[in-house]
Write an enzyme that holds these catalytic residues in place. Sequence first.
Site, PDB file in Angstrom:
ATOM      1  CG  ASP A 116      27.300  34.310  37.967  1.00 36.86           C
ATOM      2  OD1 ASP A 116      28.264  33.923  38.654  1.00 36.86           O
ATOM      3  OD2 ASP A 116      26.630  35.318  38.232  1.00 36.86           O
ATOM      4  CE1 TYR A 224      35.083  24.426  33.274  1.00 35.69           C
ATOM      5  CE2 TYR A 224      32.953  25.435  33.727  1.00 35.69           C
ATOM      6  CZ  TYR A 224      34.199  25.006  34.160  1.00 35.69           C
ATOM      7  OH  TYR A 224      34.537  25.155  35.464  1.00 35.69           O
ATOM      8  CE  LYS A 313      33.676  38.181  35.820  1.00 33.68           C
ATOM      9  NZ  LYS A 313      34.488  38.059  37.021  1.00 33.68           N
ATOM     10  CB  CYS A 407      22.514  54.349  67.855  1.00 31.50           C
ATOM     11  SG  CYS A 407      22.223  52.665  67.267  1.00 31.50           S
ATOM     12  CB  CYS A 410      20.925  51.158  71.295  1.00 31.86           C
ATOM     13  SG  CYS A 410      22.446  52.094  71.110  1.00 31.86           S
ATOM     14  CB  CYS A 431      24.159  49.057  70.370  1.00 33.56           C
ATOM     15  SG  CYS A 431      23.300  49.218  68.801  1.00 33.56           S
TER      16      CYS A 431
HETATM   17  S1  IVH Z   1      37.383  26.952  32.006  1.00 34.34           S
HETATM   18  C1  IVH Z   1      41.688  26.466  33.850  1.00 34.34           C
HETATM   19  N1  IVH Z   1      35.105  27.670  30.974  1.00 34.34           N
HETATM   20  O1  IVH Z   1      35.015  30.283  35.848  1.00 34.34           O
HETATM   21  C2  IVH Z   1      40.384  27.175  33.749  1.00 34.34           C
HETATM   22  N2  IVH Z   1      35.453  28.091  33.258  1.00 34.34           N
HETATM   23  O2  IVH Z   1      37.549  31.645  36.954  1.00 34.34           O
HETATM   24  C3  IVH Z   1      39.237  26.246  33.761  1.00 34.34           C
HETATM   25  N3  IVH Z   1      33.557  29.153  34.380  1.00 34.34           N
HETATM   26  O3  IVH Z   1      35.816  28.196  38.445  1.00 34.34           O
HETATM   27  C4  IVH Z   1      37.957  26.938  33.674  1.00 34.34           C
HETATM   28  N4  IVH Z   1      32.242  29.238  32.649  1.00 34.34           N
HETATM   29  O4  IVH Z   1      33.641  27.693  37.347  1.00 34.34           O
HETATM   30  C5  IVH Z   1      35.854  27.634  32.081  1.00 34.34           C
HETATM   31  N5  IVH Z   1      33.137  28.243  29.915  1.00 34.34           N
HETATM   32  C6  IVH Z   1      33.873  28.192  31.021  1.00 34.34           C
HETATM   33  C7  IVH Z   1      33.400  28.680  32.240  1.00 34.34           C
HETATM   34  C8  IVH Z   1      34.237  28.616  33.355  1.00 34.34           C
HETATM   35  C9  IVH Z   1      32.347  29.506  33.931  1.00 34.34           C
HETATM   36  C10 IVH Z   1      34.010  29.341  35.778  1.00 34.34           C
HETATM   37  C11 IVH Z   1      34.570  28.104  36.394  1.00 34.34           C
HETATM   38  C12 IVH Z   1      35.833  28.503  37.095  1.00 34.34           C
HETATM   39  C13 IVH Z   1      35.867  29.972  36.908  1.00 34.34           C
HETATM   40  C14 IVH Z   1      37.287  30.363  36.560  1.00 34.34           C
END
Ligand code: IVH
Length: 675
Positions: A116, A224, A313, A407, A410, A431
Site C-alpha cells: 500500500d 515487484y 483485496k 447552523c 453561523c 457562513c
Molecule cells: S504489479 C501491470 N505487484 O498496485 C500491473 N503491483 O493496481 C503492474 N502494487 O500501481 C503492477 N503491490 O503500485 C504489482 N506486488 C505488486 C504490487 C503492485 C502493489 C500496486 C502498484 C500499482 C497498483 C496496481
Amino acid sequence: MGVSERLHSLRAEIERYDHEYYVLDAPSIADADYDRLFRELQALEAEHPELVSRDSPTQRVGGAPLAEFAAVTHATAMLSLNNAFADDEVAAFDRRVREGLATDGEVDYSAEPKFDGLAVGLSYAKGILVCGATRGDGSTGENVTANLRTLRSVPLRLRASDWPAALEVRGEVLMWRSDFERLNARQREKGEKEFVNPRNAAAGGLRQLDPRITAQRPLRFFAYGIASGERAGLPATHSAQLDQLERWGFPVARERRRVTGLAGLLAYYADMGSRRASLPYDIDGVVYKLDDLAAQERLGFLSRAPRFAVAHKFPAEEAVTELLDISIQVGRTGALTPVARLAPVFVGGVTVNNATLHNEDEIRRKNVRIGDVVVVRRAGDVIPEVVRVVPDRRPAGAREFVMPTSCPVCGSRVVRSADEAVARCSGGLYCPAQRKQALLHFASRRALDIEGLGDKLVEQLVDSAIVRTPGDLYRLGLLALASLERMADKSAGNLLAAIERSKRTTLARFIFALGIRNVGEATARELARHFGSLDRLLAADEDSLRQVPDVGPTVAQSIRQFCSEPHNLEVIEQLRAAGLVWSEGEPAVPAGGVFAGQVFVLTGTLPSLTREAAKAMIEAAGGKVSGSVSKKTSFVVAGAEAGSKLERALQLGVQVIDEGQLLGLLEQTMGPSTP
Ligand code: IVH
C-alpha cells in the site's frame, strides 16, 4: 592502503551494510560503527573531491532543490490491476486465464503482497541508477530520481554483473509502520502536523522538490517486477525474475510464493490475511500473476490492466468502539454532516477518533444512538465510517440524535429539501464554513469577474480576517492588501482596480454570483430576464418563481430559502451600499416587447449607463439600436457632448430623449433599473 583503495573498500563495506539492513533485514553491524565508517568516507571524499563518484553512498543526497519535477515518458506504460474481492471473482480470473491459454490443467502463479504505497520505475544503465519516476497517469510520470536516490534500499549500483545493459525495475515506495510512528512522534515534538497514515507520509515524502527533505523521511522500496530491458538472458518466469532482482540487490517481498491453481491462490490469501497485522508495512491485499512470462504475453492486456494478473483485496478493516457524541461538520458547500466522536480505536492502520455518519437518514436507518457501541470501518484512504451498532451493548442512557435547526457555525437556518438526504446551512454568503467557496464563486469569471482574486488570495484574506463576506471586498484598501504576504504594491493596485470595475455588472451575473444553490448561470439569466429587478426576485414566492422557464420546485425552493435568510439579505445590502450597479437582464416582456419595432440611436456619454448596458436594455425590451439617424429612427438617446447625430435628429424631427427618460420608459414595464 592507498586513498583510492580505502575509498573503494569503505564504499563496498557501507553498501554491504545497507544491503544487509534494508534488503536482507539482517544487520551485522552496530549503528555507531556504521556511522563511523560513513563519516570516514565523507572525510576522505572531502579531501579528495576528484575521487567522488555518483554512486558513492555519500552521494544519495546532492544538488539543489528543484523548481518542479520534469516529466518522464514511461518506455512501458505503468498500468493498474483489476481488483477481486470475493473468492468467486478469483475463480473467474483463474478460469479466464486457463481459457485464454487453452489449458485444462492448473497453472502456476506468483503470489505477492499488494503493497500500500506508490508505484515507481527505476531505470538502470549498465548497472547504474539513471532515472526514477512516479507512475503519474501511467504513460507519463514525474522524474523523482534525486529523491529516490536518498532511499538506502534503492541500489545506486546493481550487484553481480549478469544484468542487461538497460533495465527498468518496477516497485513500490512505502513507509514501515514503525518508522511512521517515529516520524509522527518527531512531528508532535516539533509541534508540526502529523501524517494520517504511512501511505500519505510516503507519498508526501517522495514528492518533495528538495531531496534533503525526502532524505529525512524513512522511505523504503520493494521491487515487484521488471518492466523492460533486453529479455534475452532473463529468467522465463516472474518468480524467477523476482529472485533475480533480489540477487541484483533489490528488496523483494519475502512473503512471495509460487502457488498452483485456484486452491493455491485462496490458501495464500488466507495465509497473508492472518499475517497482515504482523507485517512491518501495510498491505491492502495480495497480487496474483501468471508465472510463465511467455504465457503472460499471450494473454496480454484488456484496456488499462493485464489479463494475466489480479489484485485480491482484503475487506476493509473493522473495529468496535464507543460512540461518545455526534457533532456536526459544515462543509464548503454548506452541507451538514453528522460526525461520530469515538473512543479512539486502531483500525486500518490508523487511530480513528471520528467517523462519518453521512446524514440524518443514515443515522435513523442504522438506528445509531449517542452512547452506543458501534462497528467502524476504514479502507485505504477513505474516511472511516460507522457501519452498524452492536444492539446488545446499548447502554440504558443512549440518546437519540437530533439535527440542529440552526447552523452550528453561523447560526443561519438549516434547511433540507424533500429530494435530498443532506441538510444544509442556508447562510451561503455569510457562513464562515462556506466563506472561501462563496468568495471564489463571487469573483469567478462568469460571476463578477474580479481578475486576480484566486484561491491563494481568498485563503489569505479570509484567514487574516480581512474579508468575511463579498461586501468586504469593496471596502478593501491598499494598506490592508499590501500587508499580506507576497503581495506587491502593483498587484494590490491591480486587484483594487479589478474590484472597482466589477461594481458595474449585469443583474444576471449578480444573481449568479450570489451562489444560490441550484442556480447556475443559465437559470440566473432566466431569472434576470423574468423579474428584471433584484427586488422583485427577492420578493417572489415559489409560485411566481416557477413561472420562470427551467425553474422547478427544487430550484424555486432553493431561491426562497436563500432569499429568506436574513444573513444573506444583509450581505446583499452591503453590496448595494458598496455601489454595485447593474443594467437589467432581459426583462419579461412578451415577444416583441414594449420597444418592439422601435429604432434607437445612442449618442454622447450617458450619465450612468454604458453604451453596452443601454443597448442591452433596449434590445431586451424588443427595440433595435442603430448606428445612424434616419427618418426611421424612433428615438435618439442623447448624453453629454452629443454631436452630429443629435443635430441630424433635430433636423429630421426625430424625438430626442435623455437617459432618465429612457429609463422611465423601461421602468413602466420592468421595474427600477438600478438596485
Ligand atoms: S504489479 C501491470 N505487484 O498496485 C500491473 N503491483 O493496481 C503492474 N502494487 O500501481 C503492477 N503491490 O503500485 C504489482 N506486488 C505488486 C504490487 C503492485 C502493489 C500496486 C502498484 C500499482 C497498483 C496496481
